[in-house]
Design an enzyme around this catalytic site. Structure first.
Site, PDB file in Angstrom:
ATOM      1  N   HIS A  90       0.838  -1.202   0.000  1.00  0.00           N
ATOM      2  CA  HIS A  90       0.000   0.000   0.000  1.00  0.00           C
ATOM      3  C   HIS A  90       0.869   1.246   0.000  1.00  0.00           C
ATOM      4  CE1 HIS A  90      -3.547   2.454   0.816  1.00  0.00           C
ATOM      5  NE2 HIS A  90      -2.742   3.175   1.565  1.00  0.00           N
ATOM      6  N   ASP A 169     -15.406   2.476   6.987  1.00  0.00           N
ATOM      7  CA  ASP A 169     -14.439   3.469   6.525  1.00  0.00           C
ATOM      8  C   ASP A 169     -15.112   4.471   5.592  1.00  0.00           C
ATOM      9  OD1 ASP A 169     -11.752   4.576   6.213  1.00  0.00           O
ATOM     10  OD2 ASP A 169     -11.974   3.906   4.144  1.00  0.00           O
ATOM     11  N   ARG A 176     -15.287  12.600   8.268  1.00  0.00           N
ATOM     12  CA  ARG A 176     -13.988  13.253   8.507  1.00  0.00           C
ATOM     13  C   ARG A 176     -13.752  14.364   7.485  1.00  0.00           C
ATOM     14  NH1 ARG A 176     -10.022   8.581   7.909  1.00  0.00           N
ATOM     15  NH2 ARG A 176      -8.472  10.204   8.126  1.00  0.00           N
ATOM     16  N   SER A 191      -7.943   3.778   9.034  1.00  0.00           N
ATOM     17  CA  SER A 191      -8.638   3.752   7.743  1.00  0.00           C
ATOM     18  C   SER A 191      -7.854   2.885   6.742  1.00  0.00           C
ATOM     19  CB  SER A 191      -8.770   5.192   7.231  1.00  0.00           C
ATOM     20  OG  SER A 191      -9.086   5.225   5.875  1.00  0.00           O
ATOM     21  N   LYS A 195      -8.642  -1.589   5.679  1.00  0.00           N
ATOM     22  CA  LYS A 195      -8.845  -2.114   4.321  1.00  0.00           C
ATOM     23  C   LYS A 195      -7.820  -3.203   4.009  1.00  0.00           C
ATOM     24  CE  LYS A 195      -9.095   2.265   3.212  1.00  0.00           C
ATOM     25  NZ  LYS A 195      -9.280   3.633   2.769  1.00  0.00           N
TER      26      LYS A 195
HETATM   27  N1  URA Z   1      -5.959   6.996   2.768  1.00  0.00           N
HETATM   28  C1  URA Z   1      -6.969   6.294   3.348  1.00  0.00           C
HETATM   29  O1  URA Z   1      -7.329   5.233   2.872  1.00  0.00           O
HETATM   30  N2  URA Z   1      -7.548   6.803   4.450  1.00  0.00           N
HETATM   31  C2  URA Z   1      -7.185   7.969   5.025  1.00  0.00           C
HETATM   32  O2  URA Z   1      -7.742   8.360   6.029  1.00  0.00           O
HETATM   33  C3  URA Z   1      -6.145   8.703   4.406  1.00  0.00           C
HETATM   34  C4  URA Z   1      -5.549   8.185   3.285  1.00  0.00           C
END
Ligand code: URA
Length: 442
Positions: A90, A169, A176, A191, A195
């Site tokens: 990621h 999320d 947010r 967050s 995932k």
């Molecule tokens: N990328 C994400 O997936 N979530 C965030 O909060 C910030 C960047």
């Protein structure tokens, strides 16, 4: 009578506890997340709680519990049917960051399965799915079963996140976004990691970007984010390593979609830009080590270099493109990728050394050209983008071509060219070298 979240834990008490600097239990965090996803806890209460987290922070334990509660809010992928250690990758997002297009097939060609769910570009940062979709016919909306089967058969896939992956999320991020609570390290870390956890891989390599084109503008925040994410991964039983890497100028030369695919293919042919190739080798070596394919990073790096030399990484990309409905010939013959009708040379108006290139500004120019999205629902133009030729440290004379703009119209190209020149800082002395990899956490 139906059980209501208020019977167990009152959101009011959780807001107050966090507001006063307290530490929430796993049960309290889970009840808040579950209640919110079910619509039983109001947006205004979750907003207040997010603001309390923003100011008070969370312990690593709380952040891991939040991550798990979010991951469990939707479907959790079961990848046990795929043999071997599955390794995910990621990036926290940047400008010109096409590493996934290189690293995913390259690592898979060394025998480590890579199941990758990616996102789309938003704001000044590009998204892997948008880049991949510039290959004619290629699909990224793939059912979970087909995704798992493709990784089992080929060793890799890059697809979009399905709607049932981490619904918490999606809801939390939307709040947010409108309550000025995006840039909170525990909220960003949970967050991202929720995932990755729901995505089912056994091990995770994180590329946390630092600099003008990144979410984290300074090195200290990037390092802290990396540490928190690595701590979450290990608390939740996933071997996790993070590299903190430079995003103070675009990565490689290409910024856009088809232009970035071209550069990724060149890199898999062993003809890529030095910084991009180096970052792909660094991230890929970590992935091979976590995947058990090599004991040492040097050995892992050599395996990757061999796969660049013998073309196995490029063939794996072709197989992946073909499996996802794309035209595999487009990877051989790059003229089959979309190209922009106007290509304009951008010439330096100053003389000296490139001190820096504001990566966020370059990303914004790419968005204005149509290569990225200002709003979620915007469509991207696969053909347009930029080629940033002169990078940090380059010596330029007045009139030298420092970049190319790929645009739909001459008007667009001229506006982009002046935006791009503003992103360049040129000075009389060479800048201090800045490392590509600032550090490693793991
Ligand atoms: N990328 C994400 O997936 N979530 C965030 O909060 C910030 C960047």
């Amino acid at each position: 009578m139906a059980f209501r979240v208020e019977d167990r834990v009152r959101p009011y008490d959780l807001i107050r506890k966090k507001r006063d600097g307290g530490e929430l239990t796993a049960e309290e965090i889970t009840s808040l997340v579950d209640g919110f996803v079910r619509g039983e806890v109001a947006d205004y209460q979750v907003s207040a709680w997010l603001m309390a987290v923003y100011f008070r922070g969370m312990t690593h334990r709380e952040t891991a519990d939040l991550t798990m509660a979010m991951a469990r809010s939707g479907r959790m992928l079961d990848l046990r049917g795929i043999p071997g250690v599955k390794v995910d990758k990621h990036s926290s997002g940047g400008v010109g960051d096409k590493t996934s297009l290189v690293v995913v097939p390259l690592v898979a060609s060394c025998g480590v399965p890579v199941p990758k769910m990616s996102g789309r570009g938003l704001g000044h940062t590009g998204g892997t799915l948008d880049k991949l979709e510039s290959i004619p016919g290629l699909r990224t909306a793939v059912e979970v079963e087909a995704f798992v089967e493709q990784v089992r058969r080929l060793g890799c896939a890059i697809v979009g996140q399905t709607a049932d992956l981490v619904p918490a999320d999606k809801k939390l991020y939307a709040l947010r976004d409108v309550t000025a609570t995006v840039d909170s390290i525990p909220l960003i870390a949970s967050s991202i990691m929720s995932k990755k956890i729901a995505g089912g891989a056994d091990a995770i390599v994180l590329d946390v970007k630092a600099g003008s084109g990144a979410f984290m503008k300074d090195l200290h925040s990037a390092r802290t984010l990396a540490q928190v994410m690595v701590a979450i991964g290990s608390q939740l039983g996933r071997r996790t390593v993070a590299l903190v890497t430079d995003m103070d100028q675009p990565l490689g030369h290409a910024v856009g979609n088809a232009v970035e695919v071209r550069e990724a293919v060149a890199t898999l042919r062993g003809e890529g830009p030095g910084d991009l190739t180096e970052l792909c080798l660094s991230l890929g070596a970590e992935m091979l080590r976590l995947g058990g394919r090599a004991r040492e990073l040097d050995e892992a790096r050599q395996l990757l270099v061999d796969r660049l030399r013998d073309g196995a990484g490029l063939r794996k990309l072709q197989e992946m493109v073909s499996a996802q409905g794309g035209d595999p010939a487009a990877v051989e013959d790059l003229d089959r990728l979309p190209s922009a009708p106007v290509v304009l040379e951008v010439c330096s108006q100053q003389e000296g050394y490139v001190q820096g290139i504001d990566a966020e500004a370059v990303g914004r120019v790419a968005v204005i050209l149509g290569a990225g999205r200002a709003r979620k629902e915007d469509r991207v133009d696969p053909a347009v983008g930029l080629t940033v030729l002169a990078k940090r440290g380059a010596r330029v004379a007045r009139g030298d071509v420092v970049a190319l703009v790929h645009a739909r119209t001459l008007d667009d190209a001229q506006r982009a060219a002046s935006g791009l020149l503003e992103a360049y800082r040129v000075g009389p002395v060479p800048p201090e070298p800045r490392p590509l990899v600032h550090g490693r956490v793991g």
